[in-house]
Scaffold this motif. Structure first.
Motif, PDB file in Angstrom:
ATOM      1  N   ASP A   2      19.594  18.277 -38.160  1.00 48.54           N
ATOM      2  CA  ASP A   2      20.307  17.410 -39.095  1.00 48.54           C
ATOM      3  C   ASP A   2      21.588  18.032 -39.611  1.00 48.54           C
ATOM      4  OD1 ASP A   2      18.306  15.486 -38.867  1.00 48.54           O
ATOM      5  OD2 ASP A   2      17.129  16.388 -40.495  1.00 48.54           O
ATOM      6  N   GLU A   3      21.649  19.361 -39.659  1.00 46.92           N
ATOM      7  CA  GLU A   3      22.827  20.037 -40.187  1.00 46.92           C
ATOM      8  C   GLU A   3      22.845  21.473 -39.677  1.00 46.92           C
ATOM      9  OE1 GLU A   3      22.333  19.930 -44.385  1.00 46.92           O
ATOM     10  OE2 GLU A   3      20.679  21.366 -44.397  1.00 46.92           O
ATOM     11  N   ARG A   4      24.009  22.075 -39.776  1.00 42.85           N
ATOM     12  CA  ARG A   4      24.155  23.502 -39.437  1.00 42.85           C
ATOM     13  C   ARG A   4      24.327  24.262 -40.745  1.00 42.85           C
ATOM     14  NH1 ARG A   4      25.319  24.116 -33.958  1.00 42.85           N
ATOM     15  NH2 ARG A   4      26.166  22.271 -32.912  1.00 42.85           N
ATOM     16  N   ASN A  30      33.755  18.741 -40.946  1.00 46.35           N
ATOM     17  CA  ASN A  30      32.853  17.657 -41.346  1.00 46.35           C
ATOM     18  C   ASN A  30      33.612  16.351 -41.530  1.00 46.35           C
ATOM     19  OD1 ASN A  30      30.585  19.290 -41.302  1.00 46.35           O
ATOM     20  ND2 ASN A  30      30.586  19.676 -43.502  1.00 46.35           N
ATOM     21  N   THR A  35      29.347  17.206 -35.576  1.00 46.97           N
ATOM     22  CA  THR A  35      27.981  16.697 -35.386  1.00 46.97           C
ATOM     23  C   THR A  35      27.101  17.782 -34.766  1.00 46.97           C
ATOM     24  OG1 THR A  35      28.882  14.491 -34.985  1.00 46.97           O
ATOM     25  CG2 THR A  35      26.585  14.876 -34.370  1.00 46.97           C
ATOM     26  N   PRO A  36      26.013  18.171 -35.474  1.00 46.96           N
ATOM     27  CA  PRO A  36      25.684  17.797 -36.852  1.00 46.96           C
ATOM     28  C   PRO A  36      26.656  18.446 -37.833  1.00 46.96           C
ATOM     29  CG  PRO A  36      24.200  19.483 -36.090  1.00 46.96           C
ATOM     30  CD  PRO A  36      25.031  19.112 -34.902  1.00 46.96           C
ATOM     31  N   PRO A  37      26.713  17.943 -39.062  1.00 48.83           N
ATOM     32  CA  PRO A  37      27.656  18.504 -40.035  1.00 48.83           C
ATOM     33  C   PRO A  37      27.240  19.896 -40.486  1.00 48.83           C
ATOM     34  CG  PRO A  37      26.226  16.893 -41.073  1.00 48.83           C
ATOM     35  CD  PRO A  37      25.945  16.809 -39.606  1.00 48.83           C
ATOM     36  N   ASN A 178      31.515  22.273 -31.285  1.00 53.24           N
ATOM     37  CA  ASN A 178      31.984  20.889 -31.180  1.00 53.24           C
ATOM     38  C   ASN A 178      33.074  20.660 -30.143  1.00 53.24           C
ATOM     39  OD1 ASN A 178      30.725  19.374 -33.717  1.00 53.24           O
ATOM     40  ND2 ASN A 178      31.303  21.431 -34.389  1.00 53.24           N
TER      41      ASN A 178
END
Length: 321
Positions: A2-4, A30, A35-37, A178
């Protein structure tokens, strides 16, 4: 995922830019669609507010001792308080504890001292702010210290040079996560002139060359900078300076720690790197303007200096990587 989670370890005497370059770059990533944020968290012992080098105070967001979750990145900030931080066994032990929970471990600037104290740089190549490199190498002889590059990535552990090189390292992480287009977008968002390759020197020799106290060396290096395409053999330079080749070589080794020939080659290579990143001149023209006899000699100089051929160096600069 879901997130880093990007955990930044701070302490009193941390450099504000070491922290802000990282957090601002990740925030921009972000905003433009990482992705992920990324979720950035500043952690300190006891979640105590920290006083930066500049005198500003930052509020911590997490108690370092209580962090137990998996991390994307564990990063230790640098700053004038780095030796005091490295001398704090509680801080060092928690950095050591958290390292296996992180996908990658990093330090900005003098934060490398804390990683070294934690044993995380043993037998690894590492860099730090050029002013503190000798101290790091002396204190931790098992760390392979290279004071020159902007940043070094050795396996899952990365270190960067002084202050704003934190931005270069963070851009490299964003590219890894990314892609180059995202990294270039963040570089544009920070109004960075260029995302510098990690192998680029922390200090351009054209900025440092006037620091010599010797008049002959200063006059000779000024001549080299202004006549890169000319005859810059040691014999020619010595005759122009009115000294013997042996004496000129001794002066250069004393004051710039290179032979005249080594200095000339590095000056030509740095000038070529500037032309490659700021013009569309073909390689043959770059080689000619910078005094290389051929594109092959230019290529070999780049491989020796930057570990990449000039064409790849130009492509990386154009992509912001």
């Amino acid at each position: 995922m879901d997130e880093r989670l990007f955990l930044i370890v701070g302490y009193d005497g941390a450099e504000l830019l070491d922290i802000a370059c990282v957090t601002s770059a990740l925030h921009i990533a972000n905003r433009i669609g990482a992705t992920p944020p990324y979720r950035t968290v500043l952690a300190t012992l006891g979640q105590a507010a920290l006083s930066c080098d500049s005198g500003l105070r930052l509020e911590a967001q997490a108690v370092l001792e209580r962090v137990n979750e998996p991390l994307d990145t564990l990063l230790v900030a640098g700053g004038l308080g780095h030796e005091r931080a490295a001398g704090n066994p509680y801080l060092v032990s928690h950095v050591r504890r958290l390292a296996p929970l992180a996908r990658r471990v990093a330090a900005v600037c003098t934060g490398a001292t804390v990683l070294a104290e934690a044993g995380l740089l043993t037998e690894r190549r590492a860099t730090t702010h050029w002013m503190y490199a000798d101290r790091l190498a002396e204190r931790y002889p098992k760390v392979l210290v290279d004071p020159d590059p902007i940043y070094i990535r050795d396996g899952c552990v990365s270190t960067s040079g002084g202050v704003t090189s934190a931005l270069d390292l963070t851009l490299a992480f964003i590219e890894e996560d990314n892609g180059p287009a995202m990294a270039r977008g963040v570089a544009l968002g920070t109004v960075a002139y260029l995302q510098r390759p990690g192998g680029q020197s922390q200090i351009s020799m054209f900025l440092a060359r006037r620091s010599s106290d010797d008049f002959v060396v200063r006059r000779t290096t000024d001549h080299i900078a202004a006549h890169l395409s000319g005859d810059l053999t040691t014999g020619t330079l010595a005759r122009r300076a009115g000294v013997s080749e042996r004496h000129l070589s001794r002066l250069f080794l004393t004051y710039v720690h290179q032979t005249p020939a080594q200095y000339v080659r590095r000056a030509r290579t740095e000038a070529a790197a500037h032309l490659l990143t700021n013009t569309e001149l073909p390689l043959s023209a770059v080689a000619r303007r910078c005094g290389f006899g051929s594109t092959e000699s230019l290529r070999q100089a780049f491989l020796d200096r930057y570990d990449v051929p000039p064409s790849r160096y130009r492509t990386a600069a154009a992509l912001g990587s």
